[in-house]
Design a protein around this motif. Structure first.
Motif, PDB file in Angstrom:
ATOM      1  N   THR A  29       0.855  -1.190   0.000  1.00 51.38           N
ATOM      2  CA  THR A  29       0.000   0.000   0.000  1.00 51.38           C
ATOM      3  C   THR A  29       0.886   1.233   0.000  1.00 51.38           C
ATOM      4  O   THR A  29       2.044   1.186   0.435  1.00 51.38           O
ATOM      5  N   MET A  30       0.341   2.334  -0.475  1.00 57.24           N
ATOM      6  CA  MET A  30       1.103   3.581  -0.466  1.00 57.24           C
ATOM      7  C   MET A  30       1.399   4.001   0.969  1.00 57.24           C
ATOM      8  O   MET A  30       2.461   4.542   1.264  1.00 57.24           O
ATOM      9  N   GLU A  31       0.454   3.737   1.867  1.00 52.99           N
ATOM     10  CA  GLU A  31       0.681   4.060   3.282  1.00 52.99           C
ATOM     11  C   GLU A  31       1.816   3.224   3.855  1.00 52.99           C
ATOM     12  O   GLU A  31       2.652   3.712   4.627  1.00 52.99           O
ATOM     13  N   GLY A  32       1.847   1.936   3.490  1.00 52.87           N
ATOM     14  CA  GLY A  32       2.916   1.074   3.974  1.00 52.87           C
ATOM     15  C   GLY A  32       4.275   1.481   3.456  1.00 52.87           C
ATOM     16  O   GLY A  32       5.274   1.436   4.181  1.00 52.87           O
ATOM     17  N   VAL A  33       4.322   1.892   2.198  1.00 56.31           N
ATOM     18  CA  VAL A  33       5.588   2.369   1.627  1.00 56.31           C
ATOM     19  C   VAL A  33       6.050   3.622   2.353  1.00 56.31           C
ATOM     20  O   VAL A  33       7.235   3.773   2.682  1.00 56.31           O
ATOM     21  N   ALA A  34       5.128   4.527   2.619  1.00 50.43           N
ATOM     22  CA  ALA A  34       5.488   5.746   3.335  1.00 50.43           C
ATOM     23  C   ALA A  34       6.052   5.426   4.723  1.00 50.43           C
ATOM     24  O   ALA A  34       7.051   6.004   5.155  1.00 50.43           O
ATOM     25  N   ALA A  35       5.410   4.484   5.415  1.00 49.94           N
ATOM     26  CA  ALA A  35       5.901   4.099   6.741  1.00 49.94           C
ATOM     27  C   ALA A  35       7.279   3.467   6.647  1.00 49.94           C
ATOM     28  O   ALA A  35       8.168   3.757   7.458  1.00 49.94           O
ATOM     29  N   GLN A  36       7.477   2.592   5.650  1.00 55.27           N
ATOM     30  CA  GLN A  36       8.786   1.953   5.460  1.00 55.27           C
ATOM     31  C   GLN A  36       9.872   2.990   5.180  1.00 55.27           C
ATOM     32  O   GLN A  36      10.994   2.882   5.673  1.00 55.27           O
ATOM     33  N   ALA A  37       9.525   4.018   4.392  1.00 54.60           N
ATOM     34  CA  ALA A  37      10.494   5.062   4.037  1.00 54.60           C
ATOM     35  C   ALA A  37      10.609   6.132   5.109  1.00 54.60           C
ATOM     36  O   ALA A  37      11.427   7.047   4.969  1.00 54.60           O
ATOM     37  N   GLN A  38       9.787   6.036   6.150  1.00 56.34           N
ATOM     38  CA  GLN A  38       9.769   7.019   7.229  1.00 56.34           C
ATOM     39  C   GLN A  38       9.526   8.421   6.678  1.00 56.34           C
ATOM     40  O   GLN A  38      10.268   9.372   6.932  1.00 56.34           O
ATOM     41  N   THR A  39       8.446   8.524   5.910  1.00 60.78           N
ATOM     42  CA  THR A  39       8.031   9.812   5.370  1.00 60.78           C
ATOM     43  C   THR A  39       6.517   9.870   5.409  1.00 60.78           C
ATOM     44  O   THR A  39       5.850   8.912   5.828  1.00 60.78           O
ATOM     45  N   GLY A  40       5.955  10.971   4.983  1.00 58.88           N
ATOM     46  CA  GLY A  40       4.510  11.115   4.969  1.00 58.88           C
ATOM     47  C   GLY A  40       3.892  10.553   3.697  1.00 58.88           C
ATOM     48  O   GLY A  40       4.522  10.496   2.641  1.00 58.88           O
ATOM     49  N   LYS A  41       2.639  10.120   3.811  1.00 57.50           N
ATOM     50  CA  LYS A  41       1.928   9.574   2.651  1.00 57.50           C
ATOM     51  C   LYS A  41       1.848  10.594   1.531  1.00 57.50           C
ATOM     52  O   LYS A  41       1.953  10.239   0.353  1.00 57.50           O
ATOM     53  N   ALA A  42       1.701  11.873   1.873  1.00 57.76           N
ATOM     54  CA  ALA A  42       1.595  12.915   0.845  1.00 57.76           C
ATOM     55  C   ALA A  42       2.862  12.996  -0.004  1.00 57.76           C
ATOM     56  O   ALA A  42       2.794  13.277  -1.202  1.00 57.76           O
ATOM     57  N   ALA A  43       4.019  12.736   0.610  1.00 56.84           N
ATOM     58  CA  ALA A  43       5.279  12.789  -0.142  1.00 56.84           C
ATOM     59  C   ALA A  43       5.332  11.701  -1.203  1.00 56.84           C
ATOM     60  O   ALA A  43       5.946  11.885  -2.261  1.00 56.84           O
ATOM     61  N   VAL A  44       4.701  10.573  -0.932  1.00 56.05           N
ATOM     62  CA  VAL A  44       4.646   9.491  -1.920  1.00 56.05           C
ATOM     63  C   VAL A  44       3.679   9.853  -3.042  1.00 56.05           C
ATOM     64  O   VAL A  44       4.009   9.759  -4.233  1.00 56.05           O
ATOM     65  N   TYR A  45       2.481  10.297  -2.681  1.00 63.07           N
ATOM     66  CA  TYR A  45       1.464  10.598  -3.688  1.00 63.07           C
ATOM     67  C   TYR A  45       1.842  11.789  -4.562  1.00 63.07           C
ATOM     68  O   TYR A  45       1.409  11.863  -5.721  1.00 63.07           O
ATOM     69  N   ARG A  46       2.644  12.722  -4.038  1.00 68.73           N
ATOM     70  CA  ARG A  46       3.068  13.850  -4.866  1.00 68.73           C
ATOM     71  C   ARG A  46       3.900  13.392  -6.050  1.00 68.73           C
ATOM     72  O   ARG A  46       3.861  13.977  -7.122  1.00 68.73           O
ATOM     73  N   ARG A  47       4.683  12.335  -5.839  1.00 68.82           N
ATOM     74  CA  ARG A  47       5.589  11.857  -6.886  1.00 68.82           C
ATOM     75  C   ARG A  47       4.973  10.744  -7.731  1.00 68.82           C
ATOM     76  O   ARG A  47       5.273  10.625  -8.914  1.00 68.82           O
ATOM     77  N   TRP A  48       4.154   9.904  -7.116  1.00 62.63           N
ATOM     78  CA  TRP A  48       3.557   8.765  -7.813  1.00 62.63           C
ATOM     79  C   TRP A  48       2.071   8.731  -7.483  1.00 62.63           C
ATOM     80  O   TRP A  48       1.691   8.375  -6.360  1.00 62.63           O
ATOM     81  N   PRO A  49       1.207   9.077  -8.436  1.00 58.17           N
ATOM     82  CA  PRO A  49      -0.226   9.154  -8.142  1.00 58.17           C
ATOM     83  C   PRO A  49      -0.895   7.805  -7.904  1.00 58.17           C
ATOM     84  O   PRO A  49      -2.002   7.752  -7.390  1.00 58.17           O
ATOM     85  N   SER A  50      -0.224   6.715  -8.267  1.00 57.61           N
ATOM     86  CA  SER A  50      -0.837   5.401  -8.084  1.00 57.61           C
ATOM     87  C   SER A  50       0.218   4.377  -7.699  1.00 57.61           C
ATOM     88  O   SER A  50       1.420   4.568  -7.920  1.00 57.61           O
ATOM     89  N   LYS A  51      -0.251   3.278  -7.155  1.00 55.90           N
ATOM     90  CA  LYS A  51       0.617   2.156  -6.780  1.00 55.90           C
ATOM     91  C   LYS A  51       1.356   1.606  -8.007  1.00 55.90           C
ATOM     92  O   LYS A  51       2.549   1.299  -7.929  1.00 55.90           O
TER      93      LYS A  51
END
Length: 208
Positions: free
Chosen positions: A45-67
């Protein structure tokens, strides 16, 4: 179920230093590969990736709109390059070493991530990854097999009439079949057996 390694990275860990730009992007891509290789495509999940990377979910979605966008870029960045094969002096050893490199790539963390995509995605979802697989796995491996065989033709230990495309598909096809269908992890003895029993008889010059 979430893998314990993933839990450890996502909960109770000290706050990571603030990262930006390429450093943060690299951490997110690495996290996506880790998720794919441990919990698979369906568990990522995008949330799981964010947690693994120790960043916020928004930082993931800003760069990649989908899984799918994230996974495609993670595979492009993570798959080891298949760029050259040293000349070991003979077709048999060249093929053995090349097959070992392919085996190691298939069983690396990015390789496990790629296989989770291939095994778990439905047909329509998997199609978006075909270009990544073709450009970074299929075409480079075919090019290297062609290079090895053509080198053998020049040396005289390979027949000159075995340079058609189907010849270069034999090893990748057999490796993928035995990996996906038979569950083989291609130990060195199996690689040697394949070269000695399948490839060398196919390639060796005909006796006059």
């Amino acid at each position: 179920m979430v893998n314990s390694r993933w839990k450890a990275a996502g909960a109770g860990s000290p706050a990571a230093p603030r990262r930006r730009g390429p450093v943060l992007e690299r951490a997110i891509l690495e996290a996506a590969l880790e998720q794919l290789s441990t919990v698979g495509w369906n568990g990522l999940t995008m949330e799981g990736v964010a947690a693994q990377a120790q960043t916020g979910k928004a930082a993931v979605y800003r760069r990649w709109p989908s899984k799918g966008d994230l996974v495609a870029d993670a595979l492009r960045a993570g798959l080891p390059p298949l760029d050259e094969v040293p000349d070991h002096g003979g077709i048999r050893e060249d093929l053995v070493q090349l097959c070992r490199r392919m085996r190691d790539a298939m069983y690396s963390r990015p390789g496990f991530a790629l296989r989770s995509v291939l095994h778990e995605c439905d047909t329509s979802t998997a199609e978006r990854f075909h270009a990544v697989i073709r450009c970074q796995v299929v075409e480079p491996s075919m090019r290297l097999f062609r290079e090895v065989v053509c080198r053998g033709v020049v040396r005289g230990d390979v027949r000159a009439d075995v340079t058609g495309d189907m010849v270069f598909e034999v090893i990748p096809g057999l490796m993928l079949y035995r990996s996906k269908v038979c569950g083989s992890e291609w130990p060195d003895p199996e690689i040697t057996e394949m070269i000695d029993q399948v490839l060398i008889p196919l390639l060796r010059p005909r006796e006059e």
